[in-house]
Design a protein around this motif. Structure first.
Motif, PDB file in Angstrom:
ATOM      1  N   GLU A  90      15.092  -5.737   7.826  1.00 31.06           N
ATOM      2  CA  GLU A  90      14.909  -5.623   9.287  1.00 31.06           C
ATOM      3  C   GLU A  90      13.598  -6.283   9.738  1.00 31.06           C
ATOM      4  OE1 GLU A  90      15.124  -1.548  10.884  1.00 31.06           O
ATOM      5  OE2 GLU A  90      13.497  -2.109  12.233  1.00 31.06           O
ATOM      6  N   ASN A  91      12.535  -6.089   8.967  1.00 32.17           N
ATOM      7  CA  ASN A  91      11.222  -6.595   9.387  1.00 32.17           C
ATOM      8  C   ASN A  91      11.162  -8.126   9.433  1.00 32.17           C
ATOM      9  OD1 ASN A  91      10.370  -3.994   9.719  1.00 32.17           O
ATOM     10  ND2 ASN A  91       9.297  -3.861   7.746  1.00 32.17           N
TER      11      ASN A  91
ATOM     12  N   LEU B 102       2.542  -2.438  12.158  1.00 37.27           N
ATOM     13  CA  LEU B 102       3.473  -1.452  12.746  1.00 37.27           C
ATOM     14  C   LEU B 102       2.727  -0.177  13.143  1.00 37.27           C
ATOM     15  CD1 LEU B 102       6.267  -1.836  10.019  1.00 37.27           C
ATOM     16  CD2 LEU B 102       5.774  -3.296  11.986  1.00 37.27           C
TER      17      LEU B 102
ATOM     18  N   GLY C  12      -1.374  -3.166   8.976  1.00 38.04           N
ATOM     19  CA  GLY C  12      -1.016  -2.077   9.882  1.00 38.04           C
ATOM     20  C   GLY C  12      -0.325  -2.594  11.140  1.00 38.04           C
TER      21      GLY C  12
ATOM     22  N   ASP D 228       1.471  -8.694  -1.053  1.00 38.81           N
ATOM     23  CA  ASP D 228       0.075  -8.274  -0.892  1.00 38.81           C
ATOM     24  C   ASP D 228      -0.159  -6.979  -1.672  1.00 38.81           C
ATOM     25  OD1 ASP D 228      -2.450  -8.545   1.151  1.00 38.81           O
ATOM     26  OD2 ASP D 228      -1.990  -6.441   0.762  1.00 38.81           O
TER      27      ASP D 228
ATOM     28  N   SER E 173     -11.717  -9.092   3.831  1.00 37.40           N
ATOM     29  CA  SER E 173     -10.882  -8.119   4.523  1.00 37.40           C
ATOM     30  C   SER E 173     -11.789  -7.114   5.226  1.00 37.40           C
ATOM     31  CB  SER E 173      -9.997  -7.414   3.490  1.00 37.40           C
ATOM     32  OG  SER E 173      -9.245  -6.406   4.106  1.00 37.40           O
ATOM     33  N   ASN E 174     -11.414  -6.756   6.424  1.00 37.34           N
ATOM     34  CA  ASN E 174     -12.161  -5.773   7.222  1.00 37.34           C
ATOM     35  C   ASN E 174     -13.576  -6.244   7.552  1.00 37.34           C
ATOM     36  OD1 ASN E 174     -10.008  -3.751   7.129  1.00 37.34           O
ATOM     37  ND2 ASN E 174     -10.497  -3.638   4.954  1.00 37.34           N
TER      38      ASN E 174
ATOM     39  N   GLN F 233      -8.457 -10.385   6.587  1.00 35.80           N
ATOM     40  CA  GLN F 233      -7.355  -9.436   6.778  1.00 35.80           C
ATOM     41  C   GLN F 233      -7.930  -8.141   7.330  1.00 35.80           C
ATOM     42  OE1 GLN F 233      -5.021  -6.624   3.766  1.00 35.80           O
ATOM     43  NE2 GLN F 233      -4.318  -8.703   3.447  1.00 35.80           N
TER      44      GLN F 233
ATOM     45  N   LYS G 132       4.748  -3.223   5.261  1.00 38.80           N
ATOM     46  CA  LYS G 132       5.169  -2.555   4.023  1.00 38.80           C
ATOM     47  C   LYS G 132       6.393  -1.696   4.310  1.00 38.80           C
ATOM     48  CE  LYS G 132       5.230   1.590   1.810  1.00 38.80           C
ATOM     49  NZ  LYS G 132       5.668   2.897   2.341  1.00 38.80           N
ATOM     50  N   SER G 133       7.387  -1.767   3.438  1.00 35.28           N
ATOM     51  CA  SER G 133       8.447  -0.768   3.487  1.00 35.28           C
ATOM     52  C   SER G 133       8.987  -0.530   2.095  1.00 35.28           C
ATOM     53  CB  SER G 133       9.590  -1.172   4.411  1.00 35.28           C
ATOM     54  OG  SER G 133      10.530  -0.122   4.387  1.00 35.28           O
ATOM     55  N   SER G 134       9.297   0.730   1.842  1.00 32.62           N
ATOM     56  CA  SER G 134       9.858   1.099   0.538  1.00 32.62           C
ATOM     57  C   SER G 134      11.372   0.924   0.541  1.00 32.62           C
ATOM     58  CB  SER G 134       9.510   2.560   0.249  1.00 32.62           C
ATOM     59  OG  SER G 134       9.928   3.357   1.341  1.00 32.62           O
TER      60      SER G 134
ATOM     61  N   ARG H 123       1.265   1.535  11.271  1.00 27.22           N
ATOM     62  CA  ARG H 123       1.673   2.419  10.177  1.00 27.22           C
ATOM     63  C   ARG H 123       2.753   3.410  10.623  1.00 27.22           C
ATOM     64  NH1 ARG H 123      -4.274   3.539   7.566  1.00 27.22           N
ATOM     65  NH2 ARG H 123      -4.030   2.118   5.847  1.00 27.22           N
TER      66      ARG H 123
ATOM     67  N   ARG I 125      14.796  -1.656   5.649  1.00 23.07           N
ATOM     68  CA  ARG I 125      13.686  -1.951   6.558  1.00 23.07           C
ATOM     69  C   ARG I 125      12.946  -3.247   6.168  1.00 23.07           C
ATOM     70  NH1 ARG I 125      13.926   3.616   6.379  1.00 23.07           N
ATOM     71  NH2 ARG I 125      12.318   3.929   4.807  1.00 23.07           N
TER      72      ARG I 125
ATOM     73  N   TYR J 234       0.854  -1.200   0.000  1.00 23.14           N
ATOM     74  CA  TYR J 234       0.000   0.000   0.000  1.00 23.14           C
ATOM     75  C   TYR J 234       0.886   1.245   0.000  1.00 23.14           C
ATOM     76  CZ  TYR J 234      -3.524   3.350   1.650  1.00 23.14           C
ATOM     77  OH  TYR J 234      -4.367   4.433   1.788  1.00 23.14           O
TER      78      TYR J 234
END
Ligand SMILES: NC(=O)c1ccc[n+]([C@@H]2O[C@H](COP(=O)([O-])OP(=O)(O)OC[C@H]3O[C@@H](n4cnc5c(N)ncnc54)[C@H](OP(=O)(O)O)[C@@H]3O)[C@@H](O)[C@H]2O)c1
Length: 273
Positions: free
Chosen positions: A239-240, A190, A188, A48, A139-140, A161, A230-232, A192, A236, A24
């Protein structure tokens, strides 16, 4: 077992890698390539995405250029809310296949419980029969939406999800999913990025010399949730996934349970569809 090697079994006999990469807000080509290539190189085998993220074409291209075989990667997408009518959902399933440029999708979700959610479900069930998608989920969805779906579904949802992290533990919904053999997936995880501001998480990060993000991911792993941070950034993304070398004690979990509830995204109970 290493988080990157762990699969979680679905109620249809198939399974999903517990750790995946969220996408996302990843729309820039360089960032998508950096993030997806770093993830696949590190050993992630699960990506995802969703139609509404407007990145499926670039995600599909980055997967192809990674050198990892498509059949070794689990791909999730989601049907957006304005396409939940039966015909629109059918069209959107074909759009997902086209944009990602794949023969099948591993998992497609109904993105939010809109008023037309059951029409969308019917289209998804047919897509399973047609071989376009292997597993389908939601989801949701709240308990009331799951109860309604379970009454009419020919194919049971394999997963739900939803926003889920140490500041939003959704205990009743998690228990309902577990009792009904529906895998729980956290988005989410983290908070976010807000996990860095919460004292209890900061305290555990300091205790274990890990980052606040890693503490949240360990919390989710211990709860057996599927996680898709998610990380760009390559750093990271690596790391995750580096959460195998520490654990949280019962006392640590009790400390996390004292965090004041905080929801970052929309509440499905009041979502304006
Ligand atoms: N079904 C749904 O309705 C729904 C809703 C939201 C999200 N999702 C899915 O769930 C995925 C995860 O949720 P999310 O992206 O909203 O939130 P998230 O994974 O909790 O947090 C992502 C944020 O944390 C930062 N971050 C990631 N790793 C970090 C680290 N190790 N240290 C510091 N900052 C870090 C990222 O920034 P950088 O990129 O700069 O690292 C980004 O700002 C999404 O990408 C999407 O695939 C689904």
């Amino acid at each position: 077992m290493s988080i990157l090697k762990k699969d979680i079994k679905f109620n249809n006999g198939l399974s999903i890698p517990q750790m995946g990469l969220g996408t996302y807000k990843l729309t820039n080509k360089e960032e998508i390539v950096e993030s997806i290539h770093a993830a696949l190189k590190t050993g992630y085998r699960h990506i995802d995405t969703a139609v509404i993220y407007k990145n499926q074409k670039l995600v599909g291209e980055a997967i192809k250029s990674s050198g990892v075989r498509r059949e070794d990667i689990f791909i999730t997408s989601k049907i957006w809310n304005d396409s939940h009518g039966y015909n629109e959902s059918k069209q959107e399933i074909d759009l997902i296949l086209k944009e990602l440029d794949v023969e099948y999708i591993d998992l497609i979700l109904v993105h939010w419980p809109t008023p037309k959610r059951l029409e969308c479900w019917k289209a998804l069930e047919e897509a399973v029969q047609e071989g376009k998608v292997k597993s389908i989920g939601v989801s949701n969805f709240l308990i009331e939406h799951l109860e309604e779906l379970l009454k009419v579904a020919k194919i049971k949802p394999v997963i739900n999800q939803f926003e889920l992290h140490p500041a939003l533990t959704c205990k009743k919904l998690v228990n309902y999913c577990n009792a009904n053999d529906i895998v729980v997936e956290s988005w989410g995880t983290l908070i976010r990025g807000k996990c860095f501001e919460i004292d209890q998480i900061k305290e555990l990060a300091k205790k274990y010399q890990k980052s606040e993000a890693q503490v949240c991911l360990k919390w989710a792993q211990k709860n057996n949730f599927v996680i898709i941070p998610k990380s760009s950034s390559q750093k990271r993304v690596i790391e995750n996934a580096n959460i195998d070398d520490f654990d949280l004690t019962t006392q640590d979990l009790e400390l996390l349970a004292t965090i004041v509830e905080q929801r970052d995204g929309p509440d499905p109970a009041n979502f304006d569809f």
